[in-house]
Design an enzyme around this catalytic site. Structure first.
Site, PDB file in Angstrom:
ATOM      1  N   HIS A   1       0.176   1.231 -12.744  1.00  0.00           N
ATOM      2  CA  HIS A   1       0.409   0.416 -13.302  1.00  0.00           C
ATOM      3  C   HIS A   1       2.009   0.503 -13.744  1.00  0.00           C
ATOM      4  CE1 HIS A   1       0.819  -3.642 -15.843  1.00  0.00           C
ATOM      5  NE2 HIS A   1       1.967  -2.747 -16.758  1.00  0.00           N
TER       6      HIS A   1
ATOM      7  N   GLY B 140       0.378  -1.021  -0.186  1.00  0.00           N
ATOM      8  CA  GLY B 140       0.047  -0.154  -0.034  1.00  0.00           C
ATOM      9  C   GLY B 140       0.890   1.310   0.124  1.00  0.00           C
ATOM     10  N   SER B 141       1.770   1.269  -0.759  1.00  0.00           N
ATOM     11  CA  SER B 141       2.618   2.481  -1.084  1.00  0.00           C
ATOM     12  C   SER B 141       2.059   3.849  -1.724  1.00  0.00           C
ATOM     13  CB  SER B 141       4.355   2.331  -0.853  1.00  0.00           C
ATOM     14  OG  SER B 141       3.996   2.392  -2.621  1.00  0.00           O
ATOM     15  N   ASN B 142       1.592   3.267  -2.453  1.00  0.00           N
ATOM     16  CA  ASN B 142       0.576   3.924  -3.172  1.00  0.00           C
ATOM     17  C   ASN B 142      -1.015   4.546  -2.601  1.00  0.00           C
ATOM     18  OD1 ASN B 142       1.414   4.861  -6.569  1.00  0.00           O
ATOM     19  ND2 ASN B 142       1.857   3.004  -5.608  1.00  0.00           N
TER      20      ASN B 142
ATOM     21  N   ASP C  12      -4.841  -3.118 -18.383  1.00  0.00           N
ATOM     22  CA  ASP C  12      -4.018  -2.796 -18.787  1.00  0.00           C
ATOM     23  C   ASP C  12      -3.975  -2.298 -20.084  1.00  0.00           C
ATOM     24  OD1 ASP C  12      -2.971  -2.500 -16.130  1.00  0.00           O
ATOM     25  OD2 ASP C  12      -1.439  -4.282 -17.057  1.00  0.00           O
TER      26      ASP C  12
ATOM     27  N   LEU D  43     -11.701  -6.836 -12.688  1.00  0.00           N
ATOM     28  CA  LEU D  43     -12.434  -7.046 -12.130  1.00  0.00           C
ATOM     29  C   LEU D  43     -12.845  -7.267 -13.746  1.00  0.00           C
ATOM     30  CD1 LEU D  43     -11.755  -3.848 -10.699  1.00  0.00           C
ATOM     31  CD2 LEU D  43     -12.498  -5.576  -9.092  1.00  0.00           C
TER      32      LEU D  43
HETATM   33  C1  GRF Z   1       3.066  -0.806  -7.915  1.00  0.00           C
HETATM   34  O1  GRF Z   1       4.231  -1.150  -8.322  1.00  0.00           O
HETATM   35  C2  GRF Z   1       1.868  -0.577  -8.639  1.00  0.00           C
HETATM   36  O2  GRF Z   1       2.157   0.136 -10.359  1.00  0.00           O
HETATM   37  C3  GRF Z   1       1.333  -1.948  -8.504  1.00  0.00           C
HETATM   38  O3  GRF Z   1       0.898  -2.263  -8.016  1.00  0.00           O
HETATM   39  C4  GRF Z   1       2.445  -2.409  -6.967  1.00  0.00           C
HETATM   40  C5  GRF Z   1       1.882  -1.767  -5.869  1.00  0.00           C
HETATM   41  O4  GRF Z   1       2.138  -1.438  -4.614  1.00  0.00           O
HETATM   42  N1  GRF Z   1       0.098  -2.134  -9.512  1.00  0.00           N
HETATM   43  P1  GRF Z   1       2.235  -0.428  -3.617  1.00  0.00           P
HETATM   44  O5  GRF Z   1       0.797  -1.394  -2.678  1.00  0.00           O
HETATM   45  O6  GRF Z   1       0.743   0.137  -3.831  1.00  0.00           O
HETATM   46  O7  GRF Z   1       3.129  -0.086  -2.903  1.00  0.00           O
END
Ligand code: GRF
Length: 196
Positions: free
Chosen positions: A114, A16-18, A150, A98
């Site tokens: 992505h 979950g870094s994003n 994608d 999905l």
């Molecule tokens: C990221 O590289 C995102 O682009 C891909 O999965 C990864 C998720 O990373 N879809 P995080 O869990 O957000 O750290």
């Protein structure tokens, strides 16, 4: 009068870094979005803890409990979503595809990040493949989600150099920094559109 914010559900399967980048962006009072729900298909995904630490409601819909019945899995997700007033679903490392049926219920309301410069390197192992092909650039893309993986329209893209000696890990780290910038940017664009 305070500006209306778009309400987000963030779907994730891992660290979950994003999601964290979005949580941080939403702390800015001027940011036009707020996260009302973080949902995971993986119990104990790291991203759930990040959401809980930020006081955001979380839900888990474990796909394994549905034994391959995708319609039932997605029905359970819809059930959770129906308790919230959601403008946009943000996939952030959500590792389930999905269905068209699900996406029809959320027209142009599901976006994803992505780790490649789409349309190049759809699917998994993007950094490994870009390095193996001798590419000199990699990057990330925020795009609309359509039934084909994608393949949806691009909202934001960020490019990074691929350097001599890069490994999939070093490249992933360089791209991830840009992901954390790209996703909030994409949300500003989406909020403009939705609130217009
Ligand atoms: C990221 O590289 C995102 O682009 C891909 O999965 C990864 C998720 O990373 N879809 P995080 O869990 O957000 O750290």
């Amino acid at each position: 009068m305070a500006q209306r914010k778009i309400k987000l559900a963030v779907f994730l399967s891992g660290r979950g870094s994003n999601a964290q980048a979005l949580i941080d962006a939403c702390k800015n009072p001027d940011f036009p979005a707020e996260i009302v729900l973080v949902l995971s298909n993986i119990p104990n995904a790291g991203g759930l803890e990040r959401a809980q630490d930020a006081g955001i409601p979380t839900a888990t819909v474990d796909h394994k409990l549905f034994k391959g019945d995708k319609a039932a899995f997605e029905g359970a997700i819809q059930e959770v979503l129906s308790s919230y007033d959601i403008d946009l679903i943000c996939l952030a490392g959500f590792m389930r595809l999905l269905s068209a049926e699900f996406l029809t219920q959320w027209p142009e309301q599901v976006i994803n990040i992505h780790p490649s410069l789409l349309p190049d390197y759809k699917g998994l192992h993007t950094h490994e493949r870009a390095i193996a092909d001798g590419r000199n650039h990699g990057g990330c893309t925020v795009h609309y989600v359509v039934p084909e993986m994608d393949a949806g329209e691009i909202i934001v893209q960020k490019s990074v150099p691929i350097l001599d000696g890069d490994t999939p890990q070093t490249l992933a780290a360089r791209v991830l920094e840009q992901e954390h910038i790209a996703y909030p940017q994409a949300l500003r664009i989406m909020a403009d559109k939705i609130l217009r």
